[in-house]
Design a protein around this motif. Structure first.
Motif, PDB file in Angstrom:
ATOM      1  N   ILE A  46       0.824  -1.209   0.000  1.00 14.01           N
ATOM      2  CA  ILE A  46       0.000   0.000   0.000  1.00 14.01           C
ATOM      3  C   ILE A  46       0.858   1.259   0.000  1.00 14.01           C
ATOM      4  O   ILE A  46       0.597   2.202  -0.757  1.00 14.01           O
ATOM      5  CB  ILE A  46      -0.949  -0.008   1.218  1.00 14.01           C
ATOM      6  CG1 ILE A  46      -1.989  -1.130   1.080  1.00 14.01           C
ATOM      7  CG2 ILE A  46      -1.655   1.343   1.366  1.00 14.01           C
ATOM      8  CD1 ILE A  46      -2.902  -1.267   2.277  1.00 14.01           C
ATOM      9  N   VAL A  47       1.881   1.308   0.852  1.00 12.34           N
ATOM     10  CA  VAL A  47       2.602   2.576   1.062  1.00 12.34           C
ATOM     11  C   VAL A  47       3.714   2.819   0.049  1.00 12.34           C
ATOM     12  O   VAL A  47       4.127   3.963  -0.153  1.00 12.34           O
ATOM     13  CB  VAL A  47       3.197   2.642   2.491  1.00 12.34           C
ATOM     14  CG1 VAL A  47       2.122   2.462   3.532  1.00 12.34           C
ATOM     15  CG2 VAL A  47       4.300   1.597   2.690  1.00 12.34           C
ATOM     16  N   ILE A  48       4.214   1.763  -0.595  1.00  8.05           N
ATOM     17  CA  ILE A  48       5.247   1.970  -1.616  1.00  8.05           C
ATOM     18  C   ILE A  48       4.550   2.311  -2.926  1.00  8.05           C
ATOM     19  O   ILE A  48       4.105   1.429  -3.661  1.00  8.05           O
ATOM     20  CB  ILE A  48       6.140   0.731  -1.770  1.00  8.05           C
ATOM     21  CG1 ILE A  48       6.871   0.442  -0.463  1.00  8.05           C
ATOM     22  CG2 ILE A  48       7.165   0.940  -2.880  1.00  8.05           C
ATOM     23  CD1 ILE A  48       7.728  -0.809  -0.494  1.00  8.05           C
ATOM     24  N   CYS A  49       4.439   3.578  -3.194  1.00  6.74           N
ATOM     25  CA  CYS A  49       3.705   4.051  -4.368  1.00  6.74           C
ATOM     26  C   CYS A  49       4.344   5.354  -4.836  1.00  6.74           C
ATOM     27  O   CYS A  49       5.253   5.888  -4.196  1.00  6.74           O
ATOM     28  CB  CYS A  49       2.226   4.244  -4.050  1.00  6.74           C
ATOM     29  SG  CYS A  49       1.910   5.329  -2.646  1.00  6.74           S
ATOM     30  N   VAL A  50       3.841   5.872  -5.957  1.00  7.31           N
ATOM     31  CA  VAL A  50       4.417   7.080  -6.542  1.00  7.31           C
ATOM     32  C   VAL A  50       4.314   8.259  -5.587  1.00  7.31           C
ATOM     33  O   VAL A  50       5.235   9.064  -5.468  1.00  7.31           O
ATOM     34  CB  VAL A  50       3.717   7.391  -7.878  1.00  7.31           C
ATOM     35  CG1 VAL A  50       4.260   8.675  -8.484  1.00  7.31           C
ATOM     36  CG2 VAL A  50       3.900   6.234  -8.853  1.00  7.31           C
ATOM     37  N   SER A  51       3.181   8.380  -4.890  1.00  6.42           N
ATOM     38  CA  SER A  51       3.009   9.511  -3.970  1.00  6.42           C
ATOM     39  C   SER A  51       3.986   9.437  -2.809  1.00  6.42           C
ATOM     40  O   SER A  51       4.421  10.471  -2.284  1.00  6.42           O
ATOM     41  CB  SER A  51       1.568   9.551  -3.450  1.00  6.42           C
ATOM     42  OG  SER A  51       1.235   8.354  -2.776  1.00  6.42           O
ATOM     43  N   GLY A  52       4.351   8.219  -2.372  1.00 10.77           N
ATOM     44  CA  GLY A  52       5.332   8.087  -1.297  1.00 10.77           C
ATOM     45  C   GLY A  52       6.684   8.628  -1.697  1.00 10.77           C
ATOM     46  O   GLY A  52       7.387   9.251  -0.887  1.00 10.77           O
ATOM     47  N   TYR A  53       7.061   8.421  -2.956  1.00  8.18           N
ATOM     48  CA  TYR A  53       8.302   8.992  -3.487  1.00  8.18           C
ATOM     49  C   TYR A  53       8.198  10.515  -3.542  1.00  8.18           C
ATOM     50  O   TYR A  53       9.122  11.243  -3.176  1.00  8.18           O
ATOM     51  CB  TYR A  53       8.560   8.419  -4.877  1.00  8.18           C
ATOM     52  CG  TYR A  53       9.688   9.083  -5.633  1.00  8.18           C
ATOM     53  CD1 TYR A  53      10.978   8.572  -5.590  1.00  8.18           C
ATOM     54  CD2 TYR A  53       9.457  10.230  -6.393  1.00  8.18           C
ATOM     55  CE1 TYR A  53      12.008   9.172  -6.293  1.00  8.18           C
ATOM     56  CE2 TYR A  53      10.483  10.839  -7.092  1.00  8.18           C
ATOM     57  CZ  TYR A  53      11.754  10.311  -7.036  1.00  8.18           C
ATOM     58  OH  TYR A  53      12.775  10.931  -7.726  1.00  8.18           O
ATOM     59  N   SER A  54       7.048  11.010  -4.017  1.00 13.99           N
ATOM     60  CA  SER A  54       6.880  12.451  -4.217  1.00 13.99           C
ATOM     61  C   SER A  54       6.937  13.227  -2.909  1.00 13.99           C
ATOM     62  O   SER A  54       7.374  14.384  -2.892  1.00 13.99           O
ATOM     63  CB  SER A  54       5.557  12.721  -4.933  1.00 13.99           C
ATOM     64  OG  SER A  54       5.544  12.130  -6.218  1.00 13.99           O
ATOM     65  N   ILE A  55       6.493  12.605  -1.810  1.00 15.19           N
ATOM     66  CA  ILE A  55       6.574  13.271  -0.507  1.00 15.19           C
ATOM     67  C   ILE A  55       8.026  13.616  -0.184  1.00 15.19           C
ATOM     68  O   ILE A  55       8.346  14.726   0.249  1.00 15.19           O
ATOM     69  CB  ILE A  55       5.973  12.382   0.596  1.00 15.19           C
ATOM     70  CG1 ILE A  55       4.462  12.264   0.431  1.00 15.19           C
ATOM     71  CG2 ILE A  55       6.296  12.946   1.984  1.00 15.19           C
ATOM     72  CD1 ILE A  55       3.709  13.548   0.620  1.00 15.19           C
ATOM     73  N   GLY A  56       8.929  12.655  -0.402  1.00 17.61           N
ATOM     74  CA  GLY A  56      10.344  12.911  -0.131  1.00 17.61           C
ATOM     75  C   GLY A  56      10.922  13.974  -1.042  1.00 17.61           C
ATOM     76  O   GLY A  56      11.660  14.862  -0.596  1.00 17.61           O
ATOM     77  N   ALA A  57      10.567  13.923  -2.331  1.00 15.87           N
ATOM     78  CA  ALA A  57      11.077  14.917  -3.278  1.00 15.87           C
ATOM     79  C   ALA A  57      10.571  16.317  -2.956  1.00 15.87           C
ATOM     80  O   ALA A  57      11.289  17.309  -3.153  1.00 15.87           O
ATOM     81  CB  ALA A  57      10.684  14.522  -4.698  1.00 15.87           C
ATOM     82  N   LEU A  58       9.343  16.421  -2.445  1.00 13.74           N
ATOM     83  CA  LEU A  58       8.775  17.727  -2.090  1.00 13.74           C
ATOM     84  C   LEU A  58       9.615  18.450  -1.052  1.00 13.74           C
ATOM     85  O   LEU A  58       9.750  19.680  -1.095  1.00 13.74           O
ATOM     86  CB  LEU A  58       7.353  17.553  -1.542  1.00 13.74           C
ATOM     87  CG  LEU A  58       6.180  17.612  -2.510  1.00 13.74           C
ATOM     88  CD1 LEU A  58       4.885  17.379  -1.758  1.00 13.74           C
ATOM     89  CD2 LEU A  58       6.145  18.933  -3.245  1.00 13.74           C
ATOM     90  N   LEU A  59      10.147  17.707  -0.103  1.00 11.49           N
ATOM     91  CA  LEU A  59      10.888  18.326   0.992  1.00 11.49           C
ATOM     92  C   LEU A  59      12.073  19.131   0.474  1.00 11.49           C
ATOM     93  O   LEU A  59      12.380  20.208   0.990  1.00 11.49           O
ATOM     94  CB  LEU A  59      11.373  17.253   1.974  1.00 11.49           C
ATOM     95  CG  LEU A  59      10.297  16.369   2.597  1.00 11.49           C
ATOM     96  CD1 LEU A  59      10.919  15.371   3.565  1.00 11.49           C
ATOM     97  CD2 LEU A  59       9.240  17.197   3.300  1.00 11.49           C
TER      98      LEU A  59
END
Length: 473
Positions: A46-59
């Motif tokens: 569930i948690v390994i998804c595109v949005s999970g990556y994008s959260i880190g990149a946003l920072l």
């Protein structure tokens, strides 16, 4: 073991809303027992998804944090979310009851509709956001194959969005059960893609030098804003923990499984987002907010297509299982007369309403900040409401009912204290976002709503005690 994924036909997480009583707890503890590996597989899928990556990149990209600051923030906020997930999972294991059972106890028979509506809208929103990522992947795949599709530009991405949305609907209606099993294999594939991207980036960028060049630390204001976004992306999952912890073989099984699948997996993929997001500007000349556009920069067509296909498949499994299915079942539970195909149609329209600003932006009909703005705006709004409702859930179970559970005793239609506070959460959040869209206040409504709930309970108790005192006098 049967994966009782939220929204699957085996899951009864929301079916009690169709009945006139609270559901009885699972009596036979040996009937359905999950081990730690089952939980690790479920949550990593569930948690390994595109949005999970994008959260880190946003920072790094949006809030200007250094690599070190971003990683520390992910570790701390993620651990706080993990502790919170254990608190929300414990009731399910102790009483073998699902999340809605405890929401019944907190809000009443009809008042329970409030948190369920919020949960449904959150899933609809994530459905729309993930369809944007999936549509982008479809557009890039077709553009790699056919130059004619590439010439469509933004219209091609909009078409890709609707293709991906229809693909989700088709899979959910015809092959959902097999997709749940496939989801457990897609998460490791996406992790492998992240590792390979790190290897590719390592030949182009010196990460040690990149970290040293980021000498300017972000301001405290940016750190707080980033913390709100990270907490919002993590905390929403905790609202579903009891739906799965009730099947656990032991307390250690769901604790270890959530630690590996929920905390470590999300942390690892978020870290990929931080490192690759920081390196993307030197690799490609632009900051790449999402993993889809970063993979598109690979020059070898076959490798690019393979990476995009894996991302597309992983996004599909997450979207169908965790977004479309859950929101559709929620809607069916809210309005029992709605049939499955109509529920799917309504959810698709709601998801498209969330994604509409980005779709209009791609067609050049409106000026908008792009997918980053839509992503952060959505996180700010729903996390503010979710944070407050989780506090209501925890206070009701741990403080008011002293970890007790009373099945089939939700005789009151509304528990007004909880219902009024929930409505207040929605009003405060929407007012803060609409009236101060370009101000910083809307970032802090997520923290503000937690204090609103605590203060509200305190005032209600004071008023109740005063009324009792006057009556006795």
């Amino acid at each position: 073991m049967k994966y009782q994924q939220a929204g699957s036909q085996e899951s009864e997480s929301l079916l009690p809303l169709k009945k006139d009583f609270m559901p009885a707890k699972v009596a036979d503890r040996s009937a359905k027992q999950w081990c730690w590996f089952d939980y690790a597989s479920l949550w990593s899928g569930i948690v390994i998804c595109v949005s999970g990556y994008s959260i880190g990149a946003l920072l790094v990209i949006k809030y200007g944090l250094t690599i070190q600051q971003s990683l520390v923030l992910l570790v701390l906020c993620g651990f706080a979310a993990f502790v919170l997930s254990l608190m929300t999972a414990a009731p399910g294991y102790e009483h073998r009851a699902n999340t809605v059972s405890f929401l019944y106890q907190a809000f009443g028979r009809k008042g329970v509709l409030l948190p369920v509506i919020v949960r449904m809208m959150v899933c609809c929103g994530w459905f729309g956001v993930h369809c944007l990522f999936g549509g982008m992947a479809i557009h890039l795949i077709l553009s790699t194959i056919s130059p004619l599709w590439m010439d469509l530009g933004g219209a091609g991405e909009v078409a890709g969005y609707f293709i991906f949305l229809l693909l989700n609907v088709f899979v959910f209606r015809h092959g959902f059960r097999s997709l749940i099993k496939l989801q457990c294999f897609c998460a490791p594939l996406l992790l492998i893609v992240g590792v390979l991207l790190m290897v590719w980036a390592n030949h182009l960028v010196d990460f040690s030098a990149l970290g040293a060049n980021q000498a300017d630390s972000a301001s405290a204001e940016n750190m707080l804003q980033a913390a709100v976004i990270v907490c919002g992306s993590w905390f929403s999952f905790t609202f579903f923990m009891s739906d799965f912890s009730r099947f656990s073989r032991s307390k250690a099984d769901y604790v270890v499984g959530q630690f590996i699948g929920f905390y470590l997996s999300k942390l690892l993929f978020g870290a990929f987002g931080v490192l690759l997001g920081a390196a993307s500007v030197e690799m490609t000349g632009l900051y790449r907010f999402d993993i889809v556009s970063l993979i598109n920069e690979i020059e070898v067509p076959i490798v690019k297509l393979l990476g995009l296909m894996i991302v597309l498949l992983a996004t599909l499994t997450t979207t169908v299982a965790a977004c479309l299915a859950t929101s559709s079942v929620d809607l069916e539970s809210l309005v029992p007369r709605i049939e499955r195909h109509r529920a799917i149609t309504i959810v698709s329209f709601l998801a498209t309403a969330v994604a509409l600003p980005e779709l209009l932006y791609k067609m050049e009909f409106i000026a908008y900040g792009g997918l980053i703005s839509l992503f952060t705006d959505f996180l700010k709004v729903y996390s503010s409401i979710i944070n407050g409702m989780i506090v209501i859930f925890l206070l009701n179970y741990y403080v008011k009912n002293r970890q007790g559970y009373k099945p089939c005793e939700a005789k009151q239609d509304y528990h007004w204290k909880e219902c009024i506070l929930s409505i207040l959460l929605v009003v405060i959040t929407l007012f803060a976002f609409i009236s101060t869209k370009y101000s910083l206040i809307c970032f802090y409504s997520g923290f503000l709503n937690v204090f609103v709930v605590l203060l509200g309970y305190l005032l209600f108790d004071l008023m109740s005690n005063k009324k009792t005192f006057l009556s006795a006098g």
